[in-house]
Design an enzyme around this catalytic site. Structure first.
Site, PDB file in Angstrom:
ATOM      1  N   ARG A 265      58.218  80.678 -64.497  1.00 28.98           N
ATOM      2  CA  ARG A 265      58.300  81.224 -63.142  1.00 28.98           C
ATOM      3  C   ARG A 265      58.837  82.641 -63.234  1.00 28.98           C
ATOM      4  O   ARG A 265      60.022  82.862 -63.410  1.00 28.98           O
ATOM      5  CB  ARG A 265      59.204  80.337 -62.275  1.00 28.98           C
ATOM      6  N   HIS A 269      62.983  81.220 -57.545  1.00 32.16           N
ATOM      7  CA  HIS A 269      62.559  79.887 -57.117  1.00 32.16           C
ATOM      8  C   HIS A 269      62.025  79.959 -55.688  1.00 32.16           C
ATOM      9  O   HIS A 269      60.966  79.436 -55.376  1.00 32.16           O
ATOM     10  CB  HIS A 269      63.730  78.916 -57.183  1.00 32.16           C
ATOM     11  N   TYR A 278      71.297  83.084 -63.377  1.00 36.12           N
ATOM     12  CA  TYR A 278      71.215  82.004 -64.363  1.00 36.12           C
ATOM     13  C   TYR A 278      70.260  82.272 -65.529  1.00 36.12           C
ATOM     14  O   TYR A 278      70.082  81.408 -66.389  1.00 36.12           O
ATOM     15  CB  TYR A 278      70.816  80.683 -63.680  1.00 36.12           C
TER      16      TYR A 278
END
Length: 369
Positions: A265, A269, A278
């Protein structure tokens, strides 16, 4: 599951051995000539154009959201090869049971960008997909689509229809009970469903290694007695081959298939997420080298079939996409009755009461003006 009954690629790329099917590398070089799908040049060119359209539509959707013109959006960037390869193998009569990150597949099935924009603008009409046959609304609840797909597959088999069902889930969704329940009954009933795990490495901020101790995600098929395969999800040609093979398998009445498409990705998100919290830039740069559009373009250049005026095409696509967004943005209202009428075949008394009260409220509001 009888091993001899499996297509060759499912035997050769046994997920227990953690093998991953790949046809072209990051430079567009063919690394597995025997597996090269027999595709005419025009088909490959069309595939690239579809992937490019999805990439632009996705980038523009993020931009609209950042401008405050649209609500929270789920980016698709980096996963186009999966979506377009699936869409090119899905027929009109087949079913698509989406999650929330399959823009290219929905477009291939007949959903419009206007409808998707309406969905992210909070408009009920954004889930009706008027010209897309056998497409369910986008499933936001993680994993529920696996139940729906298995149920539709059971109906297809019961009615002896020549239809297949395609559904998708993320790597994080494999930790949901719905994932295991859907696959379990799909295997028991031997329904014609192609299940795809889009392993984009993160369930919001949680990496795959924190989701499972399995060697990969495709291996989860073994417990349910169905074929599984791990594929390079950024390799359009590999994805096309797997979807073609899986489609033929499920349509022949042999039962379901589980595909793990290994991808990344590239964006957040959702537009409410900050991936810098992260994951690091080095990781993003490394995965950027596997970009599905760049790889397919290099393959086409190596083969001598690159004949696209990309700048002109991008300008045409941008104008078309923007026109669809403006059309959706200007569609401020929809019939309020649909909120009540589309929930049940026969509206229960309690819902009738709520509908009547809301109608009275609207009448009161109008009379106050």
């Amino acid at each position: 599951m009888i091993q001899n009954d499996l297509p060759a690629i499912f035997r050769d790329f046994d997920p227990i051995e953690d093998k991953m099917l790949q046809v072209i590398d990051n430079e567009g070089n063919v690394v597995n000539e025997p597996l090269m799908p027999a595709l005419e040049d025009e088909i490959i060119i069309d595939a690239y154009k579809q992937m490019l359209y999805e990439r632009l539509a996705d980038e523009m959707a993020v931009s609209y959201q950042r401008q405050g013109r649209m609500y929270t959006y789920t980016p698709n960037m980096g996963q186009e090869a999966i979506h377009i390869a699936a869409g090119m193998n899905i027929r009109k009569e087949d079913w698509v049971v989406p999650a929330f990150r399959e823009m290219g597949t929905l477009l291939a099935k007949g959903v419009t960008m206007k409808e998707m924009f309406l969905f992210y603008l909070g408009n009920e009409q954004g889930g009706s997909f008027k010209d897309a046959y056998h497409v369910l609304p986008i499933a936001i609840s993680i994993g529920t689509q696996f139940h729906h797909a298995t149920g539709i597959g059971y109906s297809v088999k019961y009615r002896k229809k020549d239809e297949a069902v395609y559904t998708f889930i993320g790597d994080g969704g494999t930790s949901e009970g719905d994932f295991s329940e859907g696959l379990n009954f799909a295997g028991v009933w031997q329904v014609p469903v192609v299940f795809t795990i889009q392993n984009n490495q993160y369930a919001i901020s949680v990496p795959v290694k924190s989701q499972t101790n399995s060697i990969n995600l495709a291996v989860k098929s073994v417990a349910f007695g169905i074929p599984g395969i791990k594929v390079d999800g950024n390799d359009f040609l590999a994805m096309y081959l797997v979807y073609k093979t899986a489609s033929e398998y499920v349509r022949s009445g042999k039962g379901p298939v589980l595909i793990e498409a290994v991808t990344y990705r590239r964006g957040a998100h959702t537009t409410s997420d900050d991936p810098s919290k992260y994951r690091c830039k080095d990781e993003e740069t490394l995965w950027g080298l596997t970009d599905p559009l760049i790889r397919l373009k290099r393959f086409m250049q190596n083969k001598g079939i690159w004949q696209i005026d990309e700048e002109k095409l991008i300008e045409e696509y941008r104008l078309e996409i923007d026109a669809q967004f403006v059309d959706a943005e200007n569609n401020k209202s929809y019939p309020w009755e649909e909120v009540f009428e589309n929930m049940y075949t026969d509206m229960p008394d309690e819902l009738k009461r709520q509908k009547m009260e809301y109608a009275q409220f609207l009448s009161w509001k109008e009379n106050r003006r």
